[in-house]
Design a protein around this motif. Structure first.
Motif, PDB file in Angstrom:
ATOM      1  N   ALA B 182       0.231  -1.382   0.243  1.00  0.00           N
ATOM      2  CA  ALA B 182       0.355   0.114  -0.034  1.00  0.00           C
ATOM      3  C   ALA B 182       1.623   1.625   0.394  1.00  0.00           C
ATOM      4  N   PHE B 183       2.355   1.292   0.414  1.00  0.00           N
ATOM      5  CA  PHE B 183       2.615   2.493   0.091  1.00  0.00           C
ATOM      6  C   PHE B 183       3.580   2.369  -0.744  1.00  0.00           C
ATOM      7  N   ARG B 185       2.455   1.451  -3.491  1.00  0.00           N
ATOM      8  CA  ARG B 185       1.004   2.012  -4.518  1.00  0.00           C
ATOM      9  C   ARG B 185       0.566   3.633  -4.328  1.00  0.00           C
ATOM     10  N   ASN B 186       0.833   4.144  -3.344  1.00  0.00           N
ATOM     11  CA  ASN B 186       0.779   5.222  -2.555  1.00  0.00           C
ATOM     12  C   ASN B 186       1.564   6.858  -2.103  1.00  0.00           C
TER      13      ASN B 186
END
Lengths: 330, 330, 330, 330, 330, 330
Positions: B182-183, B185-186
């Protein structure tokens, strides 16, 4: 209050969670690892009052102890149950408020307990950044000091500021007696006349000159002998007390300052030195912060914890719920 | 900037001098009593720029050293020659700025010198009041840290903030690899992917899981093993380095944090642990302020000093005059 | 010199040997067990000159080292070869002379070596019995002191006595300056004017008052700040030197006294305090005696020794024969 | 008693005061700074009896404690009220008498208290100058020793001297038993037969040889094993006691000597060694003098004191007035 | 050699693996955690020669260092590559052999290095179980001792046993000289005559009696003074050397025993005591075992390791392959 | 049992006495010099039963204490009265049995007393030679351990061996759960299932995996975290206990091992860590032997002793006569 003072990774976490659409209700518990006198919790509650202001009351709960409480190792002092994104960014700020104020209050308490029944005054403003002198003085008073040296700090604690006169005033007048007389001429009658007697002459000689000049109006003298001259000793205090008494100035109080800490205060007590009050500086203001940790112990009601911690809510009979509607500035 | 944060006796001195009509030109010298890395002097000059703004330039002179200078015991770091009433009230504030920032910068320098050539990052925001986290981070960088953890502090020092991810992010995702993805990806591509690997699983196992998941995009991992699990050891770093290398992840850097101080950093160095960078918290942020003293050494040109000090200006080849017209916000 | 001061068993031995008709020629060697500065040997030789005066020169021989010699552990400092009954009774007296004087001289040497090139004066008469103050002062001078405080001791060493003035003189005059002027009026011009400045006022203030009163005739001041006021500090010496120099009294010397020992003298040296001479009391006069032992090593030419010792004469290249005819008072 | 042994500055003070025509009545108080067993005060009173002999009784008063009194820190042990010039010159002598004798008596008391109920004998004459061995032995007995080793010292204390025989006697006879028999033949019956048994043979073997030779006439043996042979040990004493008892010599006492001090005596006690008496040397005779100070506390009835001291007479319930007419040799 | 002495869990592991039909080729590495003198490896190789005797040579490999090698922390001293079930049960035995022998050899080496160039003899048989005295003596000799006290141990190391005579022999003869003469009468001429001289009489007296009785046939004397008599001191050795030389017995050697360790041997060296050889007991025989660990580093050629260790074979330039065909008793 | 393991001088003594025709009845007493838990005495009695088998009962007597008795310094633990040549050669063996076993039993007792009421298991076989692992385990059990790790040792003490599983088993299965299931499949039901959980994964994670796999059949887990990972901490034990309880595995016991000693066991106790049993290795197995001495105290009924010892039989109310006819294998 933005995230500018937060550790940057909390800002990044907020961004990621928002983009991923995650915002669970988490239970966070805050604790320290040692015995301490808790302080900063009122300020932390106030901050939470702001940031949780618009949260759903049904899923938002804050419990805490109070400023001045004596806490134990790993005791929970604050528990927040709320949507993570509503307060996660403020973890750094909350921990910082607690760490520094608790460090100061705990150090103050040590001095106060050693000095009792003689009172302690906090004089440490000159060792901390001016933006937080009021916070320091408030913490010192929570720790048990009867006074603090800045107007802002004293007001925060609901007291009058305490103080005598700076060496610079004596130096400008060129004589301690002249400075004392000017102080006496110009200050309100309710300001106690406490004269600093170590600027130019031997402390005992100067004390008697000042006592003869101000007579009954003299409230006390402050001894602050510098390290270059051997600091204030117990024998010096005894001698000045004796010389004052011999010459009829039994009413004049003796305030001691200069590098005081519990060990040094204990030395005066052990030697039976007749000190009337202690003015403590860097032992309180230079006290190391006491590290606080915030742990997530449950997510959406499910116990969880990182390695090294025990999942789930910690039992505590002392935590008191905070009424969100009653927060001072919520 | 009022006198609210000043020791109250400076306020009283100002009142008395005004009523008595006294306002001599005084020479005040500021010094510490030990070796240190000076910090806070830029902020102090800035304050003086404001308060001396309207003074007569013919009788007003300020000399100072610079942030980052290594100073010796009793070395004069700041000399002010001006009408006393124009700046006397600000003595507490100036000493406080210097004391706290110099304490932090000096502690940072100790870590930096021990860790060299590996870099040190300051992570201590959580131990100080949020009103001064930027001041802390600036001082840490003056002391030699290559990064700091808050946006405000980093900006003050002209750097980007540094950081990885909080344990709370990993806990909310329930798995380190999920949180890492997630880190990845964002976050912007220029934010280095540094993943915290001690939340749920053994650090070595988790490191390899994350490395396989992020591959070349993984910049580094951070080890922060809690005290309950024996802290990060030199052998753990060696083992993870070896296991990463065996599986082809020689590019992944290892960041260590958790209770670091010069003694602990020295332990990693002595053991030959392949640490790539050190994240230091409370050793820097909890450093005791370094006490500064302001002494009046002359009044209207005449040498004078309180007992224990030597009258007259102190010789100094290092002090540099400050151009009043150039003060940043005067 | 009778046997009254001897251990009684020597008297008994003499009686027994006489009644049994025994009086062999014995070789006795005297030594200490540690490094030391030898003293008392001249007095011992003098005693032996008396007691061996009537012995047969053919069988009587004395060898010795000199006062002031640095001796090693177990080094023979005195060897007597004579009929036992002629000198056996005096073993206690000889050992006592050596033990006490060598203890003092050795302690004096430690102070002198630490203080060099500044001189040391022995001030310890008040800690020893008046019957031996001259012996003490002589030993201190053998150890390297440039002066001693009693007329008898100084004469024994061929020097003038050294001294300033007692506190009682200042107290009787009621003012240090009055006492100093009286001293100046009444003392021979060749007695240096050294004024004690710690009786009534701050030392720095008093020093300047005295300097202004006596001007060029003031040789020096003595600092003897009592423990109750923090003793003399290196900073006090520096400040007084600076204040004297600022007011044009560069010629006035500073003598320091009060609890000095090598450690304290080293502190003044390490701090760079401009002390001109050191007056040492109890470190020298209270030094423990250095134990000497007298061993019989041969009887009628046959090597013998008690258990624990090696029979026969000890080789020594340093021992010098004493000419019996030349003994000062033989 | 002239001023030869006084610090020279007292002589100068006398000259100055005489020339200036000053001779006030002063009150001088003498005290030490630590707990001690007072000794030397009888000798000091005796000296004062001489020097104050012709003073006006109306203005002359002496109060004192007694030899053997246990005194506390800063307790006044002697107060003199008299014309200053009548006794000022003797301050050095009085302080010296007190310092050295009190040092010895205090050290003796420590040994005596540790050894009790076994007695202690003082054997230290060989460590002090022969001019003061009697003073030493008197002080040791004031401290509680039951005997001393010199005739002069023992007489001063009203006791018989104590002693055994020197190693030299044994060496001259060439055999311990021969020496013991000669001692027995030639000494008065009331001199106890105590034989030194460590000169030639193993102590246990020699003890039994001597016991068989002297039988019931043997009072005791003295063990003085040198350091080269491991000193006397508790086990050696136990073994000799057992071997004596096994062979029927239960009446023979064991005296131990050789480097004894309270720590070493305590070792024998803790180990249960059956020592009958302890002969102590350098711990008593080498004890550091205990510093005494003489302070002027009033002049012509007016309280005064130098800096660091409290003006006026010190309250004391213990001081006893000395009847000038009754002084032993006044 | 069954599994009786193995930790029981190795026996269980063998059973489980057999029932599950598992028997992979494993690589096991053995190491200690500190510097040491390796010993026990020959015995371990011998054991492996037996247990691996029937294994397939193609998949069986043993590499090792040698007895007497100085090893470093974590250095691999033995690597076994073989079917696990063929040797797993013997891990406890192999580690035990190495631990105890290496502990002894390392302690012996410390004594030998301190004593050099004087030789050291191992006398510790009385502190270990009789089943392993030969192993102890062998290890002491690997550590550098020139002799050992048991016939079995000496034979294992290819030396003659060393020894003098027991106290019991002297006690039964009732006299040291009688015992020495009987020893001389009855022993082969090549057994050196070393006589124990501390049983009945003073060591110096007894030494000279024995020397006069045996003359040139006396090889040496052994000093073993018990703790109850202060142990052997450097001064005793010097005195006996001197007394022997004075009486013409310069050829007689001095052996010292009794509580020796490197610190005590160093004391004799520092004092210059003329000791000819040192007999060491419990410092060697009571040395703590040095812990060895056996780690599996690969299974069927695949690197693996438990947590805390690095997978795969450790590089080592020193390990030497063992020829299975050449094993002494394979 | 020949004389191969005896100090060679006992063999020589036997030869000499035989050739000289001497064989007196001697009384030998055996003692240690410190407090201890006696062990090895049964084995010594057994040896004496053999060697004294053919002696004349009228002149042969053995008295002894028992294994497990707490003994004091110099207390006699064994007294042999017999012809010297019948047993003299075995002194070394007897002392060695006592020294090593008593050292182990005493160390075990220290652990047991610290750990109580939690039990201690001895795991030290890997630190001693395989020939004496049974002796070690027996001594540990005499010292109070409830179990030992080798079959032989356990049998000697009449207990079942204790143990879990080796790391090698887990490594060969490649997964802790797989190894645990195999253990469970193949072991007798009465072997408790204790699973080692630190091989591959975080201990807490692995513990829960194993608990879910074995359910009620899981008896306990063993924590043995290596030093490289910070050893087992009290917090780790608490966390695992909490996580087990949260998931319903309250019945699973926690065994701790890895470098345990009384100080480390005390740490777990002080921290309140819920350890169920302690497995101790090198503190017991590496304990230094406790030196025993055998002294001849009488010969043919006549008291005698070497220097340093007291002749004759030592009184003892505790020694019990050994019935020669009852000796187990006499």
């Amino acid at each position: 209050m933005s995230g500018e003072s937060a550790d940057v990774y909390f800002g990044r976490a907020a961004t990621i969670l928002e983009r991923e659409g995650l915002d669970p209700v988490v239970t966070m518990e805050v604790f320290a690892r040692r015995d301490a006198v808790l302080c900063g919790i009122d300020e932390a509650k106030n901050l939470l009052g702001h940031v949780l202001h618009d949260c759903d009351p049904a899923e938002t709960r804050v419990e805490a102890l109070d400023d001045g409480d004596v806490i134990g190792p790993k005791e929970v002092v604050l528990r927040i149950e709320a949507r993570y994104r509503s307060f996660g960014l403020y973890e750094t700020a909350i921990l910082g408020m607690l760490a520094q104020s608790t460090g100061w209050a705990t150090a103050a308490r040590e001095c106060v307990e050693t000095a009792a029944p003689q009172p302690v005054i906090s004089f440490g403003a000159r060792h901390v950044h001016p933006d937080i002198t009021d916070v320091l003085d408030y913490a010192a008073i929570v720790g048990g000091c009867v006074g603090a040296s800045t107007p802002a700090g004293a007001r925060l604690a609901g007291l009058n500021p305490t103080g005598t006169m700076p060496h610079s005033l004596v130096l400008i007048f060129g004589d301690t007696v002249e400075a004392a007389l000017a102080f006496d001429r110009n200050m309100d009658p309710d300001v106690p006349r406490i004269v600093l007697v170590d600027t130019f002459k031997d402390e005992a000689e100067e004390t008697l000159r000042v006592a003869h000049a101000l007579g009954d109006r003299l409230y006390g003298i402050r001894l602050d002998t510098p390290a270059e001259r051997g600091r204030v000793t117990a024998d010096l205090v005894k001698e000045i007390r004796a010389r004052l008494d011999i010459e009829g100035f039994g009413h004049v109080r003796i305030v001691v300052s200069g590098g005081l800490n519990p060990e040094r205060i204990g030395y005066f007590k052990d030697q039976g030195a007749p000190v009337d009050s202690y003015a403590v500086g860097s032992y309180i203001s230079g006290a190391a912060p006491i590290d606080f940790t915030g742990d997530i112990k449950a997510i959406d009601g499910r116990p969880i914890a990182k390695r090294g911690r025990i999942p789930g809510r910690t039992e505590s009979a002392r935590l008191k719920p905070i009424d969100l509607g009653n927060w001072p500035e919520g």
